[in-house]
Design a protein around this motif. Sequence first.
Motif, PDB file in Angstrom:
ATOM      1  N   SER A   1     144.764 105.887   9.271  1.00 41.96           N
ATOM      2  CA  SER A   1     143.724 106.312   9.712  1.00 41.96           C
ATOM      3  C   SER A   1     142.840 106.068  11.039  1.00 41.96           C
ATOM      4  O   SER A   1     143.317 104.947  11.581  1.00 41.96           O
ATOM      5  N   LYS A   2     142.029 106.721  11.489  1.00 40.56           N
ATOM      6  CA  LYS A   2     141.258 106.314  12.545  1.00 40.56           C
ATOM      7  C   LYS A   2     140.023 105.812  12.242  1.00 40.56           C
ATOM      8  O   LYS A   2     139.275 105.235  13.256  1.00 40.56           O
ATOM      9  N   THR A   3     139.763 105.836  11.185  1.00 37.78           N
ATOM     10  CA  THR A   3     138.595 104.966  10.775  1.00 37.78           C
ATOM     11  C   THR A   3     138.599 104.584   9.262  1.00 37.78           C
ATOM     12  O   THR A   3     139.174 105.331   8.316  1.00 37.78           O
ATOM     13  N   GLU A   4     138.095 103.226   8.879  1.00 32.35           N
ATOM     14  CA  GLU A   4     138.407 102.828   7.686  1.00 32.35           C
ATOM     15  C   GLU A   4     137.336 101.607   7.393  1.00 32.35           C
ATOM     16  O   GLU A   4     136.962 101.010   8.365  1.00 32.35           O
ATOM     17  N   GLY A   5     136.929 101.529   6.163  1.00 32.82           N
ATOM     18  CA  GLY A   5     136.144 100.188   5.799  1.00 32.82           C
ATOM     19  C   GLY A   5     137.279  99.360   5.611  1.00 32.82           C
ATOM     20  O   GLY A   5     138.245  98.717   6.273  1.00 32.82           O
ATOM     21  N   LEU A   6     137.428  98.867   4.114  1.00 32.74           N
ATOM     22  CA  LEU A   6     138.662  98.339   3.758  1.00 32.74           C
ATOM     23  C   LEU A   6     139.469  98.984   2.754  1.00 32.74           C
ATOM     24  O   LEU A   6     138.884  99.354   1.506  1.00 32.74           O
ATOM     25  N   PRO A   7     140.658  99.786   3.086  1.00 29.40           N
ATOM     26  CA  PRO A   7     140.988 101.075   2.345  1.00 29.40           C
ATOM     27  C   PRO A   7     141.733 100.478   0.825  1.00 29.40           C
ATOM     28  O   PRO A   7     142.529  99.711   1.089  1.00 29.40           O
ATOM     29  N   ARG A   8     140.941 101.186  -0.071  1.00 24.75           N
ATOM     30  CA  ARG A   8     141.393 100.592  -1.455  1.00 24.75           C
ATOM     31  C   ARG A   8     142.771 101.082  -1.588  1.00 24.75           C
ATOM     32  O   ARG A   8     143.589 100.720  -2.417  1.00 24.75           O
ATOM     33  N   ALA A   9     143.329 102.386  -1.025  1.00 27.64           N
ATOM     34  CA  ALA A   9     144.555 102.966  -1.092  1.00 27.64           C
ATOM     35  C   ALA A   9     145.559 101.887  -0.588  1.00 27.64           C
ATOM     36  O   ALA A   9     146.709 101.893  -1.246  1.00 27.64           O
ATOM     37  N   LEU A  10     145.388 101.292   0.429  1.00 26.79           N
ATOM     38  CA  LEU A  10     146.158 100.321   1.125  1.00 26.79           C
ATOM     39  C   LEU A  10     146.494  99.018   0.110  1.00 26.79           C
ATOM     40  O   LEU A  10     147.515  98.698  -0.350  1.00 26.79           O
ATOM     41  N   VAL A  11     145.185  98.672  -0.374  1.00 25.37           N
ATOM     42  CA  VAL A  11     145.494  97.380  -1.413  1.00 25.37           C
ATOM     43  C   VAL A  11     146.263  97.699  -2.750  1.00 25.37           C
ATOM     44  O   VAL A  11     147.072  97.115  -3.312  1.00 25.37           O
ATOM     45  N   GLU A  12     145.976  99.195  -3.146  1.00 28.46           N
ATOM     46  CA  GLU A  12     146.892  99.619  -4.324  1.00 28.46           C
ATOM     47  C   GLU A  12     148.295  99.508  -3.996  1.00 28.46           C
ATOM     48  O   GLU A  12     149.166  99.141  -4.894  1.00 28.46           O
TER      49      GLU A  12
END
Length: 388
Positions: free
Chosen positions: A295-306
Motif C-alpha cells: 500500500s501507498k497509505t495505511e493506518g494499521l492494516p488488519r489484513a497484514l495482522v491476519e
Amino acid sequence: MKLLFSYTGPLIKDKEGNYYSRTITDKMLSRYFKIANEVNIFTRVKEVFDEKELKKFTKINSENFYVTECPNISSLKEIIYNSLKVKGQIEKAVAEADIIIARLPCVTGNIVVKTAKTKQKPYLVEVVGCPRDVYWSHSYKGKFAALPSYLAMKRAVKRAPYTLYVTNEFLQHRYPCKGRVIGCSDVSLPKLDEGILKKRLLRINNQEDKPLIIGTTAAVNVKYKGQEYVIKAMSRLIREGYNIEYHLAGGGENTYLKSIAEKYGVLDKVKFLGSLPHEKVFEYLDNIDIYIQPSKTEGLPRALVEAMSRGCPSLGSNIGGIPELIDENFTFSAGSVDEIYRLLKNTDKNMMLEEACRSFKKAKEFDTKLLENKRLTFYKEFCELSKG
C-alpha cells in the motif's frame, strides 16, 4: 444508554431492509453493546438486491441496532445539494444520543464531533487512518482535498476528550490529541493455536519445486493499495526463471490490474479470487507462502495482522503503521518495484522460517481477548466521564 456511532460506510441494504457489511458485524457491535443498550449507526447506505452479491457481505442480526441513513457529501455537487440535510440529521441524532463515538476519517464524522462539542455531549474518537495520504494517493483531484481533509481531522482529534488509535505510534504522531488516548487495533483474530505455526513451518520446508505463492488482501479497484507494483516486480522474476504466482483476495473491478498483468506478460500467474467472507480469508492465507502489503497509505492494516497470525512471512511498504508490524529489513519504499523485486529475489527458506516465527509471535500481541479487555476498559472510563 443510547450510543450514536458515526462511520464513513457504506452499509449494504437488501430489499427487505436488512443491513449487511464486511466491517460492521454482530461481533464488532458487541463491543459497543457492552457500554450501551441501543446503538444508532450514522452512515451512508447502498442498496443491493442481487442475492449473489449479498453473499459477499455479513448480515447484521443484532437487536436494538438502528441506522440513520445519510446521503453522500464527498463531492462539490453533493455538498451543495446534501449538506443542509446531513447537518439536520446530525443535529437530531446527536441530540437523541447519550454518548457519541465517531470513527475517523469521515467527512460526516468531523461534523458529528463538532456538533457533539457544541451540544456538550460526551464523545470519543476512533482514529483508523489518515485522509491526507488516502486523498493524495487516490488521484489528481484527490490531491486538492488532501490538505483540507487533514486539517479538518486534525482539529476534530486534537481536543477530543478520549481518542482510540488503531496504531501505537503513526496516527498518534500525525493526529495528536490532548485528551486521554490509547493505541488498540480493531483486528479480530481466531484463536492463535501453536498448530498454526507448525503447519506453516511444514509448508515452508516442503516447498521444493512448487510455485511460490504471494498474496495480498485488499480491494483490487483502489490504486493506492499498490498491487500493480508487485505484478511488475514478479514479472521480472518470472523472466529470470522464478516460479511465482500472485493471488489477490479483494472485491472491486479488476480491469486495471488485469491490464497491468497482461502488459507485463504474467496474466496467467495472477489469480483474482474476488471478495472472500471473513472466515474464508484465513483459509486463503494458509494457502499462500508470502504475504505482501504494498500500500501507498495505511493506518494499521488488519489484513497484514491476519496474515501474520497464520505465520505468513510478510513484506510491506514503509508507510503508516506497517513498520510497527514488520522488521525493517522486510519493508520497502511505497511504489518501488525495484525494492520489491530485490526482497522477493533474496527470499530463501531460512528467511521464511525465521519470519514465520517472528510474524506469529508478533500477532500474539493482537490476541482478541487482550484487545477486547483493553478497549472495554477505555470505553468504560469514557462512560464514567459521561455520567459525570
